[in-house]
Structures are given as structure tokens and as C-alpha cells.
Design a protein around this motif. Structure first.
Motif, PDB file in Angstrom:
ATOM      1  N   THR A   1      50.145 -13.192 -23.540  1.00 43.63           N
ATOM      2  CA  THR A   1      50.814 -12.168 -24.435  1.00 43.63           C
ATOM      3  C   THR A   1      52.264 -12.704 -24.657  1.00 43.63           C
ATOM      4  O   THR A   1      52.641 -12.808 -25.904  1.00 43.63           O
ATOM      5  CB  THR A   1      50.612 -10.845 -23.829  1.00 43.63           C
TER       6      THR A   1
ATOM      7  N   HIS B   1      47.079  -7.691 -14.457  1.00 43.61           N
ATOM      8  CA  HIS B   1      47.770  -7.361 -15.595  1.00 43.61           C
ATOM      9  C   HIS B   1      49.127  -8.447 -15.538  1.00 43.61           C
ATOM     10  O   HIS B   1      49.579  -8.804 -16.713  1.00 43.61           O
ATOM     11  CB  HIS B   1      48.405  -5.945 -15.738  1.00 43.61           C
TER      12      HIS B   1
ATOM     13  N   THR C   1      39.351  -3.339 -29.239  1.00 43.82           N
ATOM     14  CA  THR C   1      40.221  -2.135 -29.053  1.00 43.82           C
ATOM     15  C   THR C   1      39.844  -1.050 -29.786  1.00 43.82           C
ATOM     16  O   THR C   1      40.275   0.257 -29.352  1.00 43.82           O
ATOM     17  CB  THR C   1      41.702  -2.817 -29.209  1.00 43.82           C
TER      18      THR C   1
ATOM     19  N   LEU D   1      48.904  -5.712 -29.829  1.00 44.03           N
ATOM     20  CA  LEU D   1      48.567  -4.599 -28.684  1.00 44.03           C
ATOM     21  C   LEU D   1      47.173  -4.570 -28.220  1.00 44.03           C
ATOM     22  O   LEU D   1      46.786  -4.284 -27.211  1.00 44.03           O
ATOM     23  CB  LEU D   1      49.243  -3.222 -29.385  1.00 44.03           C
TER      24      LEU D   1
ATOM     25  N   MET E   1      47.688   3.528 -21.761  1.00 49.42           N
ATOM     26  CA  MET E   1      46.443   3.518 -22.162  1.00 49.42           C
ATOM     27  C   MET E   1      45.310   3.210 -21.455  1.00 49.42           C
ATOM     28  O   MET E   1      44.079   3.927 -21.458  1.00 49.42           O
ATOM     29  CB  MET E   1      46.291   2.542 -23.635  1.00 49.42           C
ATOM     30  N   GLU E   2      45.536   2.094 -20.654  1.00 49.67           N
ATOM     31  CA  GLU E   2      44.564   1.928 -19.587  1.00 49.67           C
ATOM     32  C   GLU E   2      44.506   3.037 -18.654  1.00 49.67           C
ATOM     33  O   GLU E   2      43.153   3.434 -18.218  1.00 49.67           O
ATOM     34  CB  GLU E   2      44.787   0.545 -18.748  1.00 49.67           C
TER      35      GLU E   2
ATOM     36  N   ILE F   1      53.828  -2.861 -25.728  1.00 49.93           N
ATOM     37  CA  ILE F   1      52.751  -3.633 -25.395  1.00 49.93           C
ATOM     38  C   ILE F   1      52.554  -3.747 -24.005  1.00 49.93           C
ATOM     39  O   ILE F   1      51.735  -3.494 -23.337  1.00 49.93           O
ATOM     40  CB  ILE F   1      52.966  -5.012 -26.061  1.00 49.93           C
TER      41      ILE F   1
ATOM     42  N   HIS G   1      46.190  -7.186 -26.116  1.00 55.86           N
ATOM     43  CA  HIS G   1      46.821  -7.240 -24.463  1.00 55.86           C
ATOM     44  C   HIS G   1      45.939  -6.038 -23.874  1.00 55.86           C
ATOM     45  O   HIS G   1      45.620  -5.930 -22.636  1.00 55.86           O
ATOM     46  CB  HIS G   1      48.288  -6.924 -24.676  1.00 55.86           C
ATOM     47  N   PHE G   2      45.773  -5.035 -24.558  1.00 56.56           N
ATOM     48  CA  PHE G   2      45.086  -3.687 -23.918  1.00 56.56           C
ATOM     49  C   PHE G   2      43.699  -4.315 -23.781  1.00 56.56           C
ATOM     50  O   PHE G   2      43.031  -3.854 -22.509  1.00 56.56           O
ATOM     51  CB  PHE G   2      44.812  -2.653 -25.081  1.00 56.56           C
TER      52      PHE G   2
ATOM     53  N   SER H   1      50.618  -0.101 -23.389  1.00 65.69           N
ATOM     54  CA  SER H   1      49.098  -0.540 -22.976  1.00 65.69           C
ATOM     55  C   SER H   1      48.669  -0.137 -21.649  1.00 65.69           C
ATOM     56  O   SER H   1      47.547   0.170 -21.478  1.00 65.69           O
ATOM     57  CB  SER H   1      49.272  -2.176 -23.107  1.00 65.69           C
TER      58      SER H   1
END
Length: 725
Positions: A365, A357, A298, A104, A385-386, A378, A107-108, A382
Motif C-alpha cells: 500500500t 495488517h 472488494t 482502497l 470495514m474489516e 485507506i 488494501h481492504f 479499511s
């Protein structure tokens, strides 16, 4: 050949929601609705940034809980019993089952590069409302959906790249166009990402030292997890965070010491170091540098964004930018030219929808994910989150004085290089700020000047320092400013190293169609050759951006945005085709509707950037104006020499040709994908799927960040059944 699994995972049966759950989600929905209502209806009065945070977080929570779960279990039918490529093809180099928490983080870190920081800051010239709507609505229904669906289908195909999936599932013609477009776009994206790093770190010994120290820290973490204490994620996390904080503090010591000159690098020098770093990072095993470094960064990224959200709630800053500015309709903004439609949607190139992405989701990933059931957390998680990062960037740009915002983001050729001239020009746009205020703003953060600090990073840093200094005191304003600059550089660098590796995968996939050994992504000669080619190509765009007279970001970010969204159209076209061919026709709207919107917006923007008669918008018109100036022997601002004039002509020509070519390739991909879908609906027997055969998984791992009660019991049973258990 059997490709279906004997059973498909589903949520643990239909459950009746408890009264407590109903109350919680009702409160979340009400807070979210209140946030949206205040943002949409307020006119003339002060609006607190808290309402933007409420609208965003409430929308994300509802989307993740309901929409992402529906797609994962009802549409994709993720299967926890099916072995992933990381388990079946584990070779310790590119394929390696990775703890979901570390993955995670990787990837993020890999997807959250310059876009969510730079795009929203630039788009703030249109006002805070258009960007907020696109960032939040776009991520829920387009961006996060794309990321999760691409990750799922790539995992089912041995971690195939997006271009290779297009070639196998759409056909050789459309697939070849997709391969070429995806690779060319990746090179452009990496070049612009690297340019933002250069702009943030140039002449900054504090930032350069702190960023450099993350590399040995990550190597230590990688060997710790692989050799010294395998599986001890919590231990290595504490060690990594402690060392990272030490590197941050030491950066200031270095900047004030005799070592400062060693770490004070010119832009051209940084270009060479970044290209060398990208090459080395792309050929080392993923466990050694890439995964631990991204996991480490992260902590800083999520922690900083979380602290920003808390700071907004505590300080409750007001949004000083208008909800919608006059530039949105006139299209003559000094930060970037063009009207609200379509340019807000391509300027905010990440945070809402990002084709980049899809390259990570079909690159590193899927070769590292332990279980199919983790694609929801994920992929979709993610991206949410972005998006929260993009919202915080937009808040930071909107809470500072609009006069300062425009003075920082307009090119030097427009506002000049003195505070007196900048104050006068910005005042002519209707945003008053005195020369004394401009000078004081720079002095407060211990910078010589803040004029024309394009690229988004300094503007975000000013906003961050405003918020944090409200909580911790004004004496720390300079510390928070430089902390934010370093934070952004770290943010972007993690996307650069993962992106270079994915670019290597893509080139190996493509060359593998001509020479089979390249198909093996861990074949060392191919690995070195393709890594060098990828780094050399994006290094060219980086060098051009650093020496661009019109300002690298101002000139390259529009093509960055267009390329990124065109790549998203490729990804959504591939996803829609796979949904149709895999028997999910009734769910094809999930990616089909975002595809239609994205293609409409981005092809419109492409047309305008190629054919507009406004030299501030159209690349070829810009080329014509400067070429005419050369023919007359006349210098046109901001060019300072005839060499600058020739550079602008060359770069405008390259940008225009690239934009036109990429748009044409994407039209070919969408047309061929449409043909394949129609053929499948009419004659399904003619369709084939390249999905890998089902192999039962022996790995037991939770689907989400926190294991459920059932998953804990499953893990205990697995330990008990193991030899000696």
C-alpha cells in the motif's frame, strides 16, 4: 538534509457545526447507545441482531468522523503537498500511484482475509457479548489506529517494511529480532490463510471454478486500465462486476455439468495450485493482477456485507447463542480450549487488531498511495470495514441453533461422524439438537453432512443462508450457502496473494542487509528467488495443516492468533517509538496504551500455550501425552494410526517451540523500543530519523472517497494549469 515540509496539511480551519450536523450526530450517538444498552443489559429475553448492527455502525461512524481525523491531522500532521514514494519512485512494477478507489479496494481485500471470518465464528462458543465488545472497541482504539499510523510512517520512509523500519529506528538488536519475528509470523499467517481456502474449496467444483475465473477477469481489468482505457475506473468496474457475476452463475452450471470432475480437487491438489498461484502473483507487476483482482473482489466483499446488514435489518433474526456461555469461565470449550481471558482476544485475531495488517500497510500500500492525506481513509477506514465483516460473522454464528453451531465446529474426534452420536455429545453440553435436525440442516444446503466443518467458513455460510433465505425465500437456501462459501474463499485468496508479495518484500529487505542488490525490490533475480522461498515456506505449513490429525484449523488457529497479535505488538512498539522520536511524545499514548494491552493479553496466551498442564491448551503437554501413548503402543483419539500419533507429536513440538521463540523475540523488541524511547526523552540529540527528504507533490487527488468542494476546485485549477489546459 531537509525532511520537513514547508507546510503541513490540516483540516480546512475550525468550523462551527451546523444545526443539521449536530442533529445527525446526536441521532447516530443515540442509536449507538441504544444498541449497546440492549446487548449489555438483556438477560433471558430474545435479542434481535439489529441491535448489534446498530452498536457497530454507530461506533464506527463516530470513531471515523472524530478520532481518526484527530490522529491524522493533529497527531500525524499528514501533508498533501508532500510527494509519496509511489510518485517519486514510480517504476510500474511495485511503485505505482494508484487511484484511491482502486487502492482502497486493494488494501481492504489484502487485509480482510480469514481472520474476520473465522475468528469471530470460533469465539462465538464464549457467547456473543465478549466478541462484540472486543471487535468494536478494539478496532476503534487499537486495530485501525495501528493500520493508519504504520501506513503513514512507512509512506514517509519509501514504503519500508515493518521489520526494516524497526531495524532503522529501534536499532540493530531489537530490529533484527523484529525482522526475524515479522517474517516468521508472516509465513505462519499465510499458511493458515491458505488452509482456510483449501477447507472451503476442497471437493467444491462451483467454488473452485468461480475463484479460478477471477484471475483472467483481473488480468483483463489490469490491461484495460493500463493499455486500453487508462484512468477509466468506472468503465472497468462495470465490466469486472458483470464478468464476476457471470463467473458466479457459471460456477453452478459447471458443478452440474460433465466438467464438475475437472474442478473437483482434493486438498493436496489445491495445496500445489495455491503455492503456484502465490508465486506467480507475487512476481507480476502490481497493476497487472494484484490491484485489479483485489479491487474486483472488494465489490463482492463490500456488497455482500452491506446486503447482510440490510438482511439483518429486514429479517430481524434473534441471537440464539447466550450472551456469555459457561465455556467462557470453564475454559473447556469443544471448539477451542482456554478461558475467556486471554483466548477470546487471540481467537478474534482480525477484525479488532491484526499484526498482519501492519505488513500490508508497510508493504504494497505505501508504494501505491497517491497522497499522504489518504492514509486516514485507506488505513483507518479499511480496518473499520474489516471490523464490520467480523461483526457480521459473529451475527451469522449466533443466529443459528447453538446445537448446530457446536456440531459444525467441534472436531470429529470429539463428536464422532454420525448425526446420532453428534446429537448425543452436543446434548451433554446443554445444547439440544436431534439427529433429524442435523440431517435436515445438511439437506437444506445440498451438502452430505455438516458435522465437524471446522474453519468457520461453513458456519458463516449457514448463517448467511439463514438471513438471505428469510428475505428471498427458503428455496434459495442452498444457493446462498454455496455463494457464501465462494465469497469467503475469494475474500481470503486476495489476502494470500498480497501477503506473499509482502513476504517477498520483507525477505528482500532482510537479505539486502547482507547483499545489497536484494534491497532493490524490483531486481528480477532477487524477486524470483525470494518469492520461491516465501511460497515454499508457507506451503509447508499449509501441507502440515491439510494432513493434521487433530484438525488443521483447530491446531493451527491458536498459533495463528498468537502470532498475529505478537506481530501487532511489534507494529505498535515501532509506532510508539516513531511518535516519541519524531517529537510527538505527548501523543505516544495513542499507540502506547494498545501496546500494553496487546502485550499483556498475548504474552499471557503464549505462556499458557507453552506451559499449561492441560493437554488441550499446552502444546508441550499435548506432545507429552501422545509421546507416552506411542511409548505404550496405544492409540489416542482422534489419531487413527501410529503415523497420526507421530504427526501430532511433531506438530505439537514445532508449535510449542515457535510460540516460545516468537514470544521471546517480541519481548526483546518491546524492551529495546522502551530503551530507545527513554534515551530519546533524556538525550534527544542522540536520536536519528530515517525519514525521506521532502519533495513537493505534483499529483492532485482527493483525500477521501468523495471529493470535497475545495478538492474539486483544486482539481479544476490543476487541469487548467496543465499544458494545453
Amino acid at each position: 538534509m531537509r525532511t520537513d515540509s514547508p507546510q503541513t496539511a490540516s483540516p480546512q480551519g475550525p468550523r462551527k457545526a451546523s444545526p443539521q450536523t449536530i442533529v445527525i450526530w446526536t441521532v447516530v450517538a443515540l442509536v449507538c447507545a441504544a444498541g449497546w444498552s440492549v446487548l449489555a443489559l438483556s438477560r433471558g429475553e430474545e435479542v434481535s441482531a439489529v441491535w448489534m448492527v446498530a452498536a457497530a455502525l454507530g461506533s464506527y461512524a463516530i470513531a471515523y468522523r472524530f478520532y481518526s481525523k484527530f490522529i491524522a491531522y493533529k497527531v500525524l500532521k499528514v501533508d498533501k503537498t508532500r510527494a509519496t514514494p509511489a510518485e517519486r519512485l514510480d517504476n510500474g512494477i511495485d511503485f505505482h500511484p494508484t487511484d484511491r478507489r482502486v487502492l482502497l479496494g486493494h488494501h481492504f481485500a489484502a487485509i480482510a482475509g480469514a481472520g474476520p471470518l473465522v475468528g469471530p465464528v470460533l469465539a462465538a462458543q464464549m457467547g456473543y457479548l465478549p466478541g462484540t465488545i472486543w471487535i468494536i472497541v478494539g478496532v476503534i482504539f487499537a486495530g485501525a489506529v495501528q493500520d493508519m499510523v504504520v501506513l503513514f510512517f512507512s509512506t514517509r520512509r519509501d514504503g519500508r517494511s515493518l521489520g526494516q523500519m524497526a531495524r532503522e529506528e529501534i536499532g540493530p538488536f531489537g530490529g533484527a529480532a523484529a525482522l526475524l519475528a515479522a517474517f516468521a509470523i508472516m509465513i505462519i499467517l499465510l499458511g493458515v490463510l491458505a488452509l482456510v481456502i483449501v477447507n472451503a474449496l476442497a471437493q467444491s467444483p462451483w467454488g473452485t471454478f468461480s475463484i479460478a475465473m477471477t484471475i483472467p477477469i483481473a488480468l483483463l481489468m489490469g490491461f484495460y486500465l493500463r493499455v486500453l482505457r487508462p484512468g477509466r475506473v468506472s468503465e472497468v468496474s462495470l465490466i469486472g462486476v458483470a464478468l464476476l457475476l457471470l463467473a458466479l452463475i457459471a460456477g453452478r452450471w459447471v458443478a452440474e455439468s460433465s466438467w464438475a470432475d475437472t474442478f473437483t480437487l482434493a486438498p493436496s491438489t489445491l495445496v500445489i495450485w495455491l503455492v503456484a498461484y502465490g508465486f506467480i502473483a507475487s512476481i507480476l507487476p502490481v497493476w497487472m493482477l494484484l490491484a485489479p483482482r483485489d479491487y474486483l473482489s472488494t465489490f463482492m466483499k463490500i456488497g455482500t456485507i452491506a446486503l447482510l446488514a440490510i438482511g439483518v435489518v429486514v429479517a430481524m433474526p434473534t441471537l440464539k447463542m447466550d450472551p456469555v456461555t459457561d465455556f467462557a469461565t470453564r475454559g473447556d470449550g469443544p471448539v477451542f480450549a482456554g478461558s475467556l481471558f486471554p483466548f477470546v482476544f487471540i481467537t478474534i485475531a482480525c477484525g479488532a487488531l491484526s499484526g498482519f495488517h501492519s505488513l500490508i500497510a508497510s508493504g504494497t500500500t505505501p508504494k501505491m498511495i497517491q497522497k499522504e492525506t489518504q492514509v486516514r481513509m485507506i488505513g483507518y477506514g479499511s480496518m473499520l470495514m474489516e471490523s464490520s465483516v467480523a461483526v457480521m460473522a459473529l451475527i451469522a454464528a449466533s443466529i443459528i441453533d447453538p446445537g448446530l453451531y457446536f456440531a459444525m465446529n467441534a472436531p470429529a474426534g470429539v463428536i464422532g461422524d454420525t448425526v446420532q452420536n453428534a446429537s448425543q455429545v452436543v446434548g451433554s453440553w446443554g445444547y439440544q439438537i436431534s439427529p433429524e435436525d442435523l440431517a435436515a440442516a445438511a439437506k437444506n444446503v445440498e451438502e452430505a453432512s455438516l458435522l465437524s466443518r471446522t474453519g468457520g467458513a461453513p458456519t458463516l455460510a449457514i448463517g448467511v443462508s439463514e438471513i438471505f433465505s428469510e428475505v428471498t425465500g427458503g428455496s434459495l437456501r442452498a444457493f446462498w450457502y454455496h455463494f457464501a462459501i465462494m465469497f469467503e474463499a475469494l475474500f481470503i485468496l486476495t489476502a494470500l496473494d498480497a501477503g506473499t508479495r509482502v513476504g517477498r518484500f520483507m525477505l528482500q529487505d532482510t537479505l539486502g542487509n547482507l547483499y545489497k542488490p536484494f534491497k532493490n525490490v524490483s531486481w528480477k533475480p532477487g524477486l524470483v528467488i525470494t518469492s520461491a522461498l516465501v511460497c515454499g515456506l508457507w506451503g509447508y505449513f499449509l501441507w502440515v495443516g491439510v494432513h493434521e490429525p487433530l484438525g488443521g484449523i483447530n491446531q493451527l488457529f491458536p498459533i495463528f492468533g498468537i502470532s498475529n497479535q505478537l506481530l501487532a505488538a511489534v507494529a505498535l512498539a515501532v509506532c510508539t517509538t516513531l511518535l516519541v522520536k519524531s517529537g510527538r511524545l505527548k501523543w505516544a499514548w495513542i499507540t502506547g496504551i494498545p501496546l500494553v494491552w496487546d502485550a499483556t493479553v498475548t504474552l499471557t496466551a503464549s505462556w499458557q500455550k507453552v506451559f499449561s498442564s492441560d493437554p488441550r491448551v499446552g502444546f508441550f503437554k499435548q506432545r507429552s501425552v501422545y509421546q507416552d501413548g506411542i511409548d505404550r503402543g496405544e492409540l489416542i483419539a482422534p489419531a487413527k494410526s501410529m503415523d497420526d500419533m507421530h504427526t501430532i507429536v511433531t506438530n505439537s513440538t514445532v508449535d510449542g517451540v515457535l510460540t516460545a521463540a516468537l514470544a521471546l523475540l517480541i519481548v526483546i523488541v518491546i524492551a529495546d523500543a522502551t530503551r530507545v524511547c527513554i534515551r530519546h526523552v533524556r538525550r534527544p540529540a542522540l536520536s536519528t530519523l530515517s525519514e525521506s527528504p521532502y519533495v513537493e507533490s505534483k499529483i492532485v487527488a482527493p483525500a477521501g472517497l468523495i471529493p470535497t468542494k475545495e478538492e474539486k476546485e483544486e482539481a479544476r485549477d490543476a487541469v487548467g494549469a496543465a499544458p494545453g489546459g
